[in-house]
Design a protein around this motif. Structure first.
Motif, PDB file in Angstrom:
ATOM      1  N   GLY A   1       0.836  -1.317  -0.196  1.00 52.40           N
ATOM      2  CA  GLY A   1      -0.095  -0.009  -0.096  1.00 52.40           C
ATOM      3  C   GLY A   1       0.781   1.347  -0.013  1.00 52.40           C
ATOM      4  O   GLY A   1       1.986   1.251  -0.425  1.00 52.40           O
ATOM      5  N   MET A   2       0.348   2.348   0.512  1.00 54.78           N
ATOM      6  CA  MET A   2       0.900   3.630   0.443  1.00 54.78           C
ATOM      7  C   MET A   2       1.781   3.988   1.458  1.00 54.78           C
ATOM      8  O   MET A   2       1.693   4.547   2.397  1.00 54.78           O
ATOM      9  CB  MET A   2       0.002   4.766   0.300  1.00 54.78           C
ATOM     10  N   ILE A   3       3.056   3.338   1.441  1.00 53.58           N
ATOM     11  CA  ILE A   3       3.898   3.359   2.605  1.00 53.58           C
ATOM     12  C   ILE A   3       4.969   4.368   2.149  1.00 53.58           C
ATOM     13  O   ILE A   3       5.167   4.874   1.114  1.00 53.58           O
ATOM     14  CB  ILE A   3       4.948   2.018   2.610  1.00 53.58           C
ATOM     15  N   TRP A   4       5.776   4.768   3.379  1.00 56.25           N
ATOM     16  CA  TRP A   4       6.944   5.791   3.001  1.00 56.25           C
ATOM     17  C   TRP A   4       8.117   5.209   2.982  1.00 56.25           C
ATOM     18  O   TRP A   4       8.281   4.367   4.027  1.00 56.25           O
ATOM     19  CB  TRP A   4       6.708   6.972   4.034  1.00 56.25           C
ATOM     20  N   GLY A   5       8.844   5.308   2.065  1.00 56.49           N
ATOM     21  CA  GLY A   5      10.127   4.777   1.976  1.00 56.49           C
ATOM     22  C   GLY A   5      10.855   4.991   0.911  1.00 56.49           C
ATOM     23  O   GLY A   5      10.490   6.205   0.522  1.00 56.49           O
ATOM     24  N   ALA A   6      12.125   4.525   0.507  1.00 56.08           N
ATOM     25  CA  ALA A   6      13.100   5.370  -0.344  1.00 56.08           C
ATOM     26  C   ALA A   6      12.449   5.380  -1.837  1.00 56.08           C
ATOM     27  O   ALA A   6      12.490   6.416  -2.516  1.00 56.08           O
ATOM     28  CB  ALA A   6      14.313   4.473  -0.745  1.00 56.08           C
ATOM     29  N   PHE A   7      11.286   4.525  -2.086  1.00 51.16           N
ATOM     30  CA  PHE A   7      10.574   4.552  -3.424  1.00 51.16           C
ATOM     31  C   PHE A   7       9.799   5.642  -3.358  1.00 51.16           C
ATOM     32  O   PHE A   7       9.901   6.411  -4.581  1.00 51.16           O
ATOM     33  CB  PHE A   7       9.946   3.210  -3.726  1.00 51.16           C
ATOM     34  N   ALA A   8       9.088   5.805  -2.614  1.00 50.76           N
ATOM     35  CA  ALA A   8       8.166   7.026  -2.502  1.00 50.76           C
ATOM     36  C   ALA A   8       8.689   8.405  -2.346  1.00 50.76           C
ATOM     37  O   ALA A   8       8.579   9.123  -2.902  1.00 50.76           O
ATOM     38  CB  ALA A   8       7.113   6.851  -1.285  1.00 50.76           C
ATOM     39  N   ALA A   9       9.945   8.484  -1.444  1.00 44.45           N
ATOM     40  CA  ALA A   9      10.610   9.556  -1.399  1.00 44.45           C
ATOM     41  C   ALA A   9      11.284  10.270  -2.360  1.00 44.45           C
ATOM     42  O   ALA A   9      11.455  11.447  -2.488  1.00 44.45           O
ATOM     43  CB  ALA A   9      11.628   9.402  -0.036  1.00 44.45           C
TER      44      ALA A   9
ATOM     45  N   GLY B   1       9.993  10.748  -5.395  1.00 45.61           N
ATOM     46  CA  GLY B   1       9.072  11.423  -6.175  1.00 45.61           C
ATOM     47  C   GLY B   1       8.003  12.134  -5.649  1.00 45.61           C
ATOM     48  O   GLY B   1       7.184  12.235  -6.153  1.00 45.61           O
ATOM     49  N   MET B   2       8.141  12.679  -4.241  1.00 47.96           N
ATOM     50  CA  MET B   2       6.863  12.957  -3.658  1.00 47.96           C
ATOM     51  C   MET B   2       7.293  14.017  -2.654  1.00 47.96           C
ATOM     52  O   MET B   2       8.075  13.956  -1.656  1.00 47.96           O
ATOM     53  CB  MET B   2       6.087  11.942  -3.002  1.00 47.96           C
ATOM     54  N   THR B   3       6.417  15.248  -2.469  1.00 50.33           N
ATOM     55  CA  THR B   3       7.033  16.144  -1.566  1.00 50.33           C
ATOM     56  C   THR B   3       5.920  15.833  -0.240  1.00 50.33           C
ATOM     57  O   THR B   3       5.246  14.965  -0.156  1.00 50.33           O
ATOM     58  CB  THR B   3       6.094  17.547  -2.163  1.00 50.33           C
ATOM     59  N   GLU B   4       6.451  16.834   0.585  1.00 56.69           N
ATOM     60  CA  GLU B   4       5.593  16.369   2.080  1.00 56.69           C
ATOM     61  C   GLU B   4       4.173  16.900   1.982  1.00 56.69           C
ATOM     62  O   GLU B   4       3.566  15.933   2.608  1.00 56.69           O
ATOM     63  CB  GLU B   4       6.364  17.248   3.054  1.00 56.69           C
ATOM     64  N   GLU B   5       3.909  17.657   1.203  1.00 55.16           N
ATOM     65  CA  GLU B   5       2.569  18.052   1.050  1.00 55.16           C
ATOM     66  C   GLU B   5       1.766  16.835   0.156  1.00 55.16           C
ATOM     67  O   GLU B   5       0.637  16.454   0.866  1.00 55.16           O
ATOM     68  CB  GLU B   5       2.158  19.247   0.172  1.00 55.16           C
ATOM     69  N   GLN B   6       2.323  16.258  -0.740  1.00 53.08           N
ATOM     70  CA  GLN B   6       1.695  15.087  -1.247  1.00 53.08           C
ATOM     71  C   GLN B   6       1.574  13.765  -0.339  1.00 53.08           C
ATOM     72  O   GLN B   6       0.752  13.168  -0.368  1.00 53.08           O
ATOM     73  CB  GLN B   6       2.436  14.661  -2.620  1.00 53.08           C
ATOM     74  N   ARG B   7       2.665  13.669   0.551  1.00 54.59           N
ATOM     75  CA  ARG B   7       3.044  12.576   1.287  1.00 54.59           C
ATOM     76  C   ARG B   7       1.711  12.749   2.464  1.00 54.59           C
ATOM     77  O   ARG B   7       1.002  11.826   2.699  1.00 54.59           O
ATOM     78  CB  ARG B   7       4.183  12.867   2.097  1.00 54.59           C
ATOM     79  N   GLU B   8       1.197  13.911   2.888  1.00 51.44           N
ATOM     80  CA  GLU B   8       0.284  14.143   3.893  1.00 51.44           C
ATOM     81  C   GLU B   8      -1.223  13.975   3.247  1.00 51.44           C
ATOM     82  O   GLU B   8      -1.790  13.215   3.881  1.00 51.44           O
ATOM     83  CB  GLU B   8       0.324  15.636   4.432  1.00 51.44           C
ATOM     84  N   PHE B   9      -1.354  14.088   1.975  1.00 51.15           N
ATOM     85  CA  PHE B   9      -2.431  14.129   1.323  1.00 51.15           C
ATOM     86  C   PHE B   9      -2.641  12.712   1.047  1.00 51.15           C
ATOM     87  O   PHE B   9      -3.904  12.386   1.366  1.00 51.15           O
ATOM     88  CB  PHE B   9      -2.625  14.799   0.218  1.00 51.15           C
ATOM     89  N   ARG B  10      -1.700  11.950   0.985  1.00 49.76           N
ATOM     90  CA  ARG B  10      -1.845  10.498   0.459  1.00 49.76           C
ATOM     91  C   ARG B  10      -1.995   9.729   2.117  1.00 49.76           C
ATOM     92  O   ARG B  10      -2.914   8.901   2.060  1.00 49.76           O
ATOM     93  CB  ARG B  10      -0.579   9.888   0.069  1.00 49.76           C
TER      94      ARG B  10
END
Length: 285
Positions: A207-215, A217-226
């Motif tokens: 699912g929508m985990i935070w790790g090297a792959f997500a980091a 291409g994603m801003t902190e704002e996009q991360r929080e929205f997700r």
């Protein structure tokens, strides 16, 4: 009380008394198990969990420095690990590394493949080279690993692959999501093929985990929205995925095979859109 009711407590099954470490004396091969950055990845997390539970680890990776970091981390914690370099998109390189791991350790009990990435272009904008790379990295490389490793495994062995929630998404198509869909079918097919040999194969859908792959291409704002769009309103990480994959390759999951397990915090947050056929709430004045 009749003698028919004087039972012994039914706890003779190994699962009733199993205690960690769960993989004592076994060998786990982790494809993509190198530690390539400060956030780590699912492959490193799996290698670490396997080592913490008594397994010797064969780290198969194309990045020599990343593989060395994992080996050093495991050895520093008192475990056994060796690195085996391979380009997992090349069948000969993959087979040579896995054969070498088997020769070194003398057995293979667990195989975990965490390799994947790239191919996030829209399907009708991707070049042929981008399409081929996505298929090579997310599908064919896993096929090479499973194909080379299964010949060394005996009854009781287990394999796990790592897919993505993109495989079931109905959004715009990407080579990545198509390759991951095929990977899930490969995993289920491998389970059916190897079942009569007592070798299990399962897949974890990330699912929508935070790790090297997500980091990457994603801003902190996009991360929080997700995060806000996850049903549990929390963000997973590599360890959530690795813990599920770890379980699927231990004897504690001995009767589970051919499954795709979503580890995603409940998926997308349900939206309150009313109930079809129900009663409309009263309008506010």
């Amino acid at each position: 009380m009749s003698t028919e009711e004087n039972w012994e407590t039914p706890v003779s099954d190994p699962l009733a008394s199993a205690q960690a470490p769960w993989l004592e004396g076994k060998v786990a091969l982790v494809a993509g198990g190198g530690l390539s950055g400060p956030l780590g990845g699912v492959g490193f997390a799996l290698a670490w969990l396997y080592a913490r539970n008594g397994a010797a680890i064969a780290v198969v990776d194309r990045d020599e420095a990343a593989a060395a970091r994992t080996v050093e981390a495991i050895r520093s914690a008192g475990g056994q690990a060796e690195a085996f370099l391979a380009d997992l998109t090349d069948p000969d390189s993959t087979t040579a590394a896995i054969d070498a791991a088997h020769e070194h350790f003398g057995r293979l009990d667990v195989v975990a493949d965490s390799v994947g990435g790239t191919g996030v272009q829209p399907i009708f904008e991707a070049t042929e080279d981008q399409w081929d790379l996505a298929m090579d990295l997310n599908l064919k490389s896993v096929w090479y690993v499973l194909r080379a490793a299964q010949k060394h495994m005996t009854r009781g062995g287990a394999m796990v692959t790592i897919s993505s929630g993109a495989a079931e998404g109905r959004g715009p198509g990407m080579p990545y999501s198509i390759a991951k869909s095929a990977l899930e079918k490969l995993s289920v097919g491998a389970a059916g093929t190897l079942a009569d040999r007592g070798i299990r194969v399962n897949c974890v859908r990330v699912g929508m985990i935070w790790g090297a792959f997500a980091a990457r291409g994603m801003t902190e704002e996009q991360r929080e929205f997700r995060r806000q769009n996850v049903a549990m309103q929390t963000e997973g990480n590599n360890w959530d995925i690795a813990a599920a994959a770890f379980f699927l390759t231990t004897d504690q999951s001995r009767w589970i095979t051919g499954q795709v397990l979503s580890v995603d915090g409940g998926g997308n947050k349900p939206q309150n859109t009313g109930s079809a056929g129900g009663t409309r709430p009263p309008k506010a004045n």
